[in-house]
Structures are given as structure tokens and as C-alpha cells.
Motif scaffolding. Structure first.
Motif, PDB file in Angstrom:
ATOM      1  N   SER A  21      33.701  10.153   9.519  1.00  9.41           N
ATOM      2  CA  SER A  21      33.609   8.737   9.144  1.00  9.41           C
ATOM      3  C   SER A  21      32.939   7.929  10.253  1.00  9.41           C
ATOM      4  CB  SER A  21      34.985   8.197   8.759  1.00  9.41           C
ATOM      5  OG  SER A  21      35.881   8.196   9.848  1.00  9.41           O
ATOM      6  N   GLN A  22      33.721   7.388  11.192  1.00  6.04           N
ATOM      7  CA  GLN A  22      33.148   6.577  12.266  1.00  6.04           C
ATOM      8  C   GLN A  22      32.067   7.381  12.982  1.00  6.04           C
ATOM      9  OE1 GLN A  22      35.998   5.754  15.350  1.00  6.04           O
ATOM     10  NE2 GLN A  22      35.119   3.736  15.752  1.00  6.04           N
ATOM     11  N   GLY A  23      30.947   6.738  13.291  1.00  7.08           N
ATOM     12  CA  GLY A  23      29.821   7.470  13.890  1.00  7.08           C
ATOM     13  C   GLY A  23      29.999   7.695  15.384  1.00  7.08           C
ATOM     14  N   PHE A  24      30.376   8.917  15.753  1.00  8.51           N
ATOM     15  CA  PHE A  24      30.393   9.272  17.188  1.00  8.51           C
ATOM     16  C   PHE A  24      30.225  10.780  17.303  1.00  8.51           C
ATOM     17  CE2 PHE A  24      34.775   9.240  15.715  1.00  8.51           C
ATOM     18  CZ  PHE A  24      35.264  10.472  16.145  1.00  8.51           C
ATOM     19  N   SER A  70      24.212  -3.626   5.509  1.00 11.45           N
ATOM     20  CA  SER A  70      23.938  -4.006   6.898  1.00 11.45           C
ATOM     21  C   SER A  70      25.133  -3.639   7.783  1.00 11.45           C
ATOM     22  CB  SER A  70      23.652  -5.503   6.984  1.00 11.45           C
ATOM     23  OG  SER A  70      24.730  -6.257   6.494  1.00 11.45           O
ATOM     24  N   TYR A  71      24.830  -3.354   9.045  1.00 12.55           N
ATOM     25  CA  TYR A  71      25.858  -2.939  10.000  1.00 12.55           C
ATOM     26  C   TYR A  71      26.917  -4.040  10.139  1.00 12.55           C
ATOM     27  CZ  TYR A  71      28.087  -1.060  14.106  1.00 12.55           C
ATOM     28  OH  TYR A  71      29.015  -0.578  14.984  1.00 12.55           O
ATOM     29  N   ASP A  72      28.147  -3.617  10.324  1.00 10.77           N
ATOM     30  CA  ASP A  72      29.263  -4.562  10.123  1.00 10.77           C
ATOM     31  C   ASP A  72      29.354  -5.730  11.086  1.00 10.77           C
ATOM     32  OD1 ASP A  72      30.180  -3.112  12.328  1.00 10.77           O
ATOM     33  OD2 ASP A  72      32.255  -3.058  11.628  1.00 10.77           O
ATOM     34  N   LEU A  99      28.880   7.911  -0.378  1.00  6.85           N
ATOM     35  CA  LEU A  99      29.650   8.058   0.863  1.00  6.85           C
ATOM     36  C   LEU A  99      28.685   8.334   2.005  1.00  6.85           C
ATOM     37  CD1 LEU A  99      32.581  10.389  -0.276  1.00  6.85           C
ATOM     38  CD2 LEU A  99      32.657   7.901   0.100  1.00  6.85           C
ATOM     39  N   ARG A 100      29.071   7.934   3.211  1.00  5.99           N
ATOM     40  CA  ARG A 100      28.278   8.226   4.409  1.00  5.99           C
ATOM     41  C   ARG A 100      28.997   9.279   5.251  1.00  5.99           C
ATOM     42  NH1 ARG A 100      27.960   4.420   9.661  1.00  5.99           N
ATOM     43  NH2 ARG A 100      29.741   5.752  10.129  1.00  5.99           N
ATOM     44  N   PHE A 101      28.293  10.363   5.577  1.00  8.26           N
ATOM     45  CA  PHE A 101      28.839  11.411   6.443  1.00  8.26           C
ATOM     46  C   PHE A 101      28.138  11.348   7.801  1.00  8.26           C
ATOM     47  CE2 PHE A 101      31.092  13.937   3.264  1.00  8.26           C
ATOM     48  CZ  PHE A 101      30.479  13.573   2.078  1.00  8.26           C
ATOM     49  N   ILE A 143      35.829  -1.100   8.870  1.00  8.83           N
ATOM     50  CA  ILE A 143      35.957   0.121   8.073  1.00  8.83           C
ATOM     51  C   ILE A 143      36.023   1.358   8.989  1.00  8.83           C
ATOM     52  CG2 ILE A 143      33.456   0.469   7.758  1.00  8.83           C
ATOM     53  CD1 ILE A 143      36.139   1.114   5.076  1.00  8.83           C
ATOM     54  N   PHE A 144      35.382   1.273  10.167  1.00 11.29           N
ATOM     55  CA  PHE A 144      35.393   2.418  11.092  1.00 11.29           C
ATOM     56  C   PHE A 144      36.789   2.611  11.673  1.00 11.29           C
ATOM     57  CE2 PHE A 144      31.237   0.189  11.383  1.00 11.29           C
ATOM     58  CZ  PHE A 144      30.550   1.063  10.562  1.00 11.29           C
ATOM     59  N   THR A 145      37.433   1.499  12.022  1.00  5.62           N
ATOM     60  CA  THR A 145      38.804   1.554  12.530  1.00  5.62           C
ATOM     61  C   THR A 145      39.730   2.107  11.455  1.00  5.62           C
ATOM     62  OG1 THR A 145      38.365  -0.374  13.916  1.00  5.62           O
ATOM     63  CG2 THR A 145      40.673   0.111  13.464  1.00  5.62           C
ATOM     64  N   HIS A 191      18.026   3.383  10.184  1.00  2.97           N
ATOM     65  CA  HIS A 191      19.025   2.538   9.551  1.00  2.97           C
ATOM     66  C   HIS A 191      20.416   3.176   9.468  1.00  2.97           C
ATOM     67  CE1 HIS A 191      20.878   0.273   6.193  1.00  2.97           C
ATOM     68  NE2 HIS A 191      20.133  -0.716   6.649  1.00  2.97           N
ATOM     69  N   ASN A 192      21.403   2.371   9.815  1.00  6.05           N
ATOM     70  CA  ASN A 192      22.802   2.709   9.575  1.00  6.05           C
ATOM     71  C   ASN A 192      23.276   1.806   8.434  1.00  6.05           C
ATOM     72  OD1 ASN A 192      25.514   3.273   9.627  1.00  6.05           O
ATOM     73  ND2 ASN A 192      25.902   2.335  11.615  1.00  6.05           N
ATOM     74  N   PRO A 193      23.685   2.324   7.286  1.00  7.68           N
ATOM     75  CA  PRO A 193      24.068   3.719   7.028  1.00  7.68           C
ATOM     76  C   PRO A 193      23.000   4.587   6.339  1.00  7.68           C
ATOM     77  CG  PRO A 193      24.811   2.340   5.231  1.00  7.68           C
ATOM     78  CD  PRO A 193      24.107   1.427   6.202  1.00  7.68           C
ATOM     79  N   GLY A 251      24.984   4.665  24.112  1.00  7.57           N
ATOM     80  CA  GLY A 251      26.062   5.354  23.397  1.00  7.57           C
ATOM     81  C   GLY A 251      25.491   6.407  22.468  1.00  7.57           C
ATOM     82  N   LYS A 252      24.402   6.043  21.778  1.00 11.09           N
ATOM     83  CA  LYS A 252      23.762   6.972  20.832  1.00 11.09           C
ATOM     84  C   LYS A 252      22.894   7.967  21.589  1.00 11.09           C
ATOM     85  CE  LYS A 252      25.330   3.750  18.316  1.00 11.09           C
ATOM     86  NZ  LYS A 252      26.611   3.847  17.689  1.00 11.09           N
ATOM     87  N   THR A 253      22.051   7.455  22.467  1.00 10.39           N
ATOM     88  CA  THR A 253      21.038   8.304  23.102  1.00 10.39           C
ATOM     89  C   THR A 253      21.671   9.352  24.025  1.00 10.39           C
ATOM     90  OG1 THR A 253      19.501   6.488  22.912  1.00 10.39           O
ATOM     91  CG2 THR A 253      18.913   8.191  24.490  1.00 10.39           C
TER      92      THR A 253
HETATM   93  N1  GLN Z   1      28.475   2.371  14.661  1.00 10.61           N
HETATM   94  C1  GLN Z   1      29.523   3.275  14.355  1.00 10.61           C
HETATM   95  C2  GLN Z   1      29.366   3.678  12.890  1.00 10.61           C
HETATM   96  O1  GLN Z   1      28.521   3.183  12.198  1.00 10.61           O
HETATM   97  C3  GLN Z   1      30.892   2.698  14.561  1.00 10.61           C
HETATM   98  C4  GLN Z   1      31.103   1.874  15.770  1.00 10.61           C
HETATM   99  C5  GLN Z   1      32.396   1.137  15.691  1.00 10.61           C
HETATM  100  O2  GLN Z   1      33.407   1.690  15.299  1.00 10.61           O
HETATM  101  N2  GLN Z   1      32.352  -0.091  15.990  1.00 10.61           N
HETATM  102  O3  GLN Z   1      30.095   4.503  12.443  1.00 10.61           O
END
Ligand code: GLN
Ligand code: PMP
Length: 381
Positions: A30-33, A119-121, A360-362, A13-15, A167-169, A229-231
Motif C-alpha cells: 500500500s504505502q509507497g516505500f 492527485s497526490y494527497d 487498486l494501486r500496488f 490513506i497511506f496511514t 505520476h503517483n498513482p 526518499g525515492k532516489t
Molecule cells: N508517497 C507515498 C505513497 O504514495 C506515501 C507517503 C506518505 O505516507 N505520506 O504511497
């Protein structure tokens, strides 16, 4: 036709959402960065390491200097056993690769792994590729864990329970009483606990991050996963680490040496140097992200979104049922096409999404102007 190991699996879904966002030149929440750079001193450290010729393989388990600083940090924060850099920490090219190595090494064919939806993908497909069977239990509507359902699902095949905190999301943290209840549920078993703690340094207000490695009844059969990546606001660097007791670390390393062998050297050297120079760096991450959450939440006050509590990570969940009854995937696409704001539909994190849920997740790890601009657009709905 080539047989598939993951039939039915499409692009994540992030792609999908980031690609759509780019296509429509939307604001990408959308994608978390993060939209901002890592600390300049950290970038200097990476450049220096490269120029100093530190560009060849690292030891398989990771640079000793980095494992030492991470062990000392964790011992300072408090762990149920003393963390030893050689026995307990393995540096990996990002948490995704770390998680994959953990499932591949610890899950045997036919073993059940309990996942809590949303749960995370990467969890479920990685369990399947390890020959395991994901058992997906839904979190309660208030985001608390369904411990009764967990108790009922446990059987002789149950190998592991996966927890994600913050937790994500959902942006919720697993608190002390949840850890105690989990310890009680698992008390007479040898079930492993995998705790995905990649957002450990983003906790807000009175919330506290509690690692599985702080819980005496669980730490000896637990694996914790962290991500630089997060920290470090550097998701593109793909660097993370696994902390686990020795008997689990040994098994994880047996697999990991053939997954990647080692993570990239200059960034490991730089991370060690930077963390040594900035002993309180991690605390600044929570402060920064809480400020961003508050800015975004305040800017959405006059909107018709209902905002859920956010205790950690960099995601805000918003209920849009007062705006539309469209299913979330369609509504997310609609927002990109109409107002130019990209989000993640929360149904993507479920095996069986709740039919009535309109969430939705922002991602709010963005520059203030970006957050204000997107909030202005969202307030028009
Ligand atoms: N973890 C990021 C998110 O939840 C995405 C990482 C990824 O694209 N694989 O948005
Ligand atoms: N777990 C969770 C909960 C995540 O949100 C992410 C990435 N966003 C990962 C693992 C993967 O982290 P990495 O980018 O270090 O592979």
C-alpha cells in the motif's frame, strides 16, 4: 470546540492502509516505500559524517557541497537556464515540506491552483492552508491531461498549475508533446507551473523523464520538486530539494526558513559525497525498478486483474472489475482481511472519484520474494 483549518480531513490513506496492513500482518504493497536499504556506501557516508562531528545546523538553503553536485547533475541533464547552486537550489526535509513551502510562499489568499485528479494527497490541503482554492480537474480516462478543460478553467485568479511526472498513482509520464501543449495553453499568462518530479529517476522502457526546467517557455516560471526518499530508497530520511528560478527561490526561502530552517546535516553531507563517488547512480534506479515492475507484472499474468501501462514511479495500477464490483476502499480492506495483501484504493486521490472505476494501486518497490508471494495470493482471486 476547536475550529478546524481542515474540516473533514482524516488520517491519510497511506496511514490508514499501512496501519491495517500491520494489524493483519499483511504484505504491505500500500504505502509507497521500498522494502530494501539504501546503497551501503551511502549509509557509510552518513555514519562517517555523524562520527566526524557534522551534526549541527546546515546553512538554511542546504549544504553547499550537495547543492553544487545537484546543480552540476541538472546542468549535465540539460536545463533551459544554467542552474546555479546558490540561486536556484534549496534543500528541504522531504518533498512534502518542500511542496508546503512552495504553496505557502507563492499562493496568495483567494488564488486558484489547478490540480489534476487523481492527485497526490498533500496538494489540496496544502493549497487550502495557504489560503488558496484548489481547482480539481480530472485526467482523461487514458491518463492524458484535459488541456481543453484547463484552458476553460483559467481566469484572473489562476495562480498555478500542478503537474506530477512520473505520476503517483498512475505511473504515467508527462511527455514532450504534453509539455508543449501546456506551454501553449499558458502562453499569454503568468501562471506558475509546479512540477512534482519525485520519481524522476524511475522511468521505464522507451519513456523519458522530462523536467519542467527543460521547457524553455515554462522554466522561468516553474518550480521542480525532488526527493532523495525515492532516489536513495530512504523515505524515512525525509530529504529533498526544490529547484526554481531566482525570483521564486527567494520567496520560497523566505517561508522555508520558518518552516524548518534547514534539513538534517549528516545526510546532506553524505548525499553529496555519495553522488560525487557514483556519477551514474541515478540510472541504476530505473533499471532496478523496471526489473521489479516486470517481475510483478509477469507473476500476475494468470490473475484476473487487468494491469494498466506503467511508464515510471513504483506503482502498478490494476483494474479488478473482473473479480469484484465492490467499491475500491471496501475491496482494499477485503483483500487485507482475506488474502493478506495491502493496496491503495485509487479513489483516495480524487475529489470526485469516478463511480465506475475499480482500481487498486500496488507498490512494487519490494523484494522479489515479497512480490512473488503477493502475486501468488492475488492469482487465487
Ligand atoms: N508517497 C507515498 C505513497 O504514495 C506515501 C507517503 C506518505 O505516507 N505520506 O504511497
Ligand atoms: N510527491 C509525490 C508524488 C509522492 O509520491 C511523495 C511521497 N511518496 C511525495 C511528494 C513526498 O515525498 P517526501 O517523502 O520526500 O516528502
Amino acid at each position: 470546540m476547536q475550529a478546524s483549518k481542515l474540516p473533514g480531513q482524516g488520517a491519510s490513506i497511506f496511514t490508514v492502509m499501512s496501519a491495517l496492513s500491520n494489524q493483519y500482518k499483511a504484505i504491505n504493497l500500500s504505502q509507497g516505500f521500498p522494502e530494501f536499504n539504501p546503497h551501503p556506501a551511502l549509509i557509510d557516508c552518513v555514519n562517517r559524517a555523524m562520527r566526524d562531528g557534522l551534526n549541527q545546523y546546515s546553512p538554511m538553503a542546504g549544504q553547499p557541497s550537495l547543492r553544487e553536485v545537484l546543480a552540476s547533475r541538472q546542468n549535465h541533464w540539460g536545463r533551459a537556464f544554467a542552474i546555479d547552486p546558490d540561486k536556484h537550489i534549496t534543500i528541504v526535509p522531504g518533498a512534502t515540506a518542500g511542496l508546503f513551502s512552495i504553496f505557502q510562499s507563492l499562493v496568495m489568499s483567494g488564488d486558484e491552483v489547478v490540480l489534476f485528479d487523481p492527485s497526490y494527497d498533500c496538494y489540496a490541503p496544502s493549497v487550502v492552508l495557504a489560503g488558496g482554492v484548489p481547482v480539481r480537474l480530472a485526467l482523461n480516462v487514458d491518463g492524458s491531461y484535459p488541456f481543453e478543460a484547463l484552458k476553460n478553467s483559467i481566469n484572473s485568479k489562476t495562480k498555478m498549475v500542478v503537474v506530477n511526472t512520473p505520476h503517483n498513482p498512475l505511473g504515467l509520464v508527462f511527455d514532450q508533446s504534453a509539455w508543449i501543449t501546456l506551454s501553449e495553453v499558458l502562453a499569454d499568462t503568468d501562471i506558475l507551473v509546479l512540477s512534482d518530479e519525485v520519481y524522476e529517476h524511475m522511468v521505464f522502457d522507451d519513456s523519458e523523464h522530462i523536467s519542467v526546467l527543460q521547457i524553455p517557455d515554462l522554466a522561468h516560471r516553474a518550480v521542480a520538486v525532488s526527493s532523495f526518499g525515492k532516489t536513495f530508497h530512504a523515505t524515512g530520511w525525509k530529504l529533498g530539494y526544490i529547484t526554481a528560478p531566482e525570483h521564486l527561490t527567494q520567496e520560497i526561502r523566505k517561508v522555508y526558513q520558518f518552516l524548518a530552517f534547514a534539513a538534517n546535516t549528516p545526510m546532506q553531507i553524505a548525499a553529496a559525497e555519495f553522488l560525487t563517488s557514483y556519477p551514474n547512480y541515478e540510472e541504476s534506479v530505473s533499471v532496478l525498478m523496471q526489473g521489479k515492475r516486470d517481475l510483478f507484472v509477469n507473476a500476475l499474468q494468470s490473475s484476473r486483474f487487468r494491469l494498466m501501462p506503467c511508464q515510471g514511479a513504483y506503482f502498478q495500477i490494476a483494474d479488478y472489475s473482473d473479480i469484484s464490483d465492490m467499491p475500491d476502499q471496501a475491496f482494499a480492506v477485503h483483500l487485507i482481511e482475506t488474502i493478506g495483501v495491502a493496496t491503495i484504493p485509487v479513489s483516495a486521490f480524487y475529489l470526485n472519484p469516478p463511480q465506475e472505476q475499480r482500481w487498486l494501486r500496488f507498490c512494487f518497490a519490494k523484494n522479489d520474494e515479497t512480490l512473488l508471494k503477493s502475486a501468488e495470493l492475488l492469482c487465487q482471486l
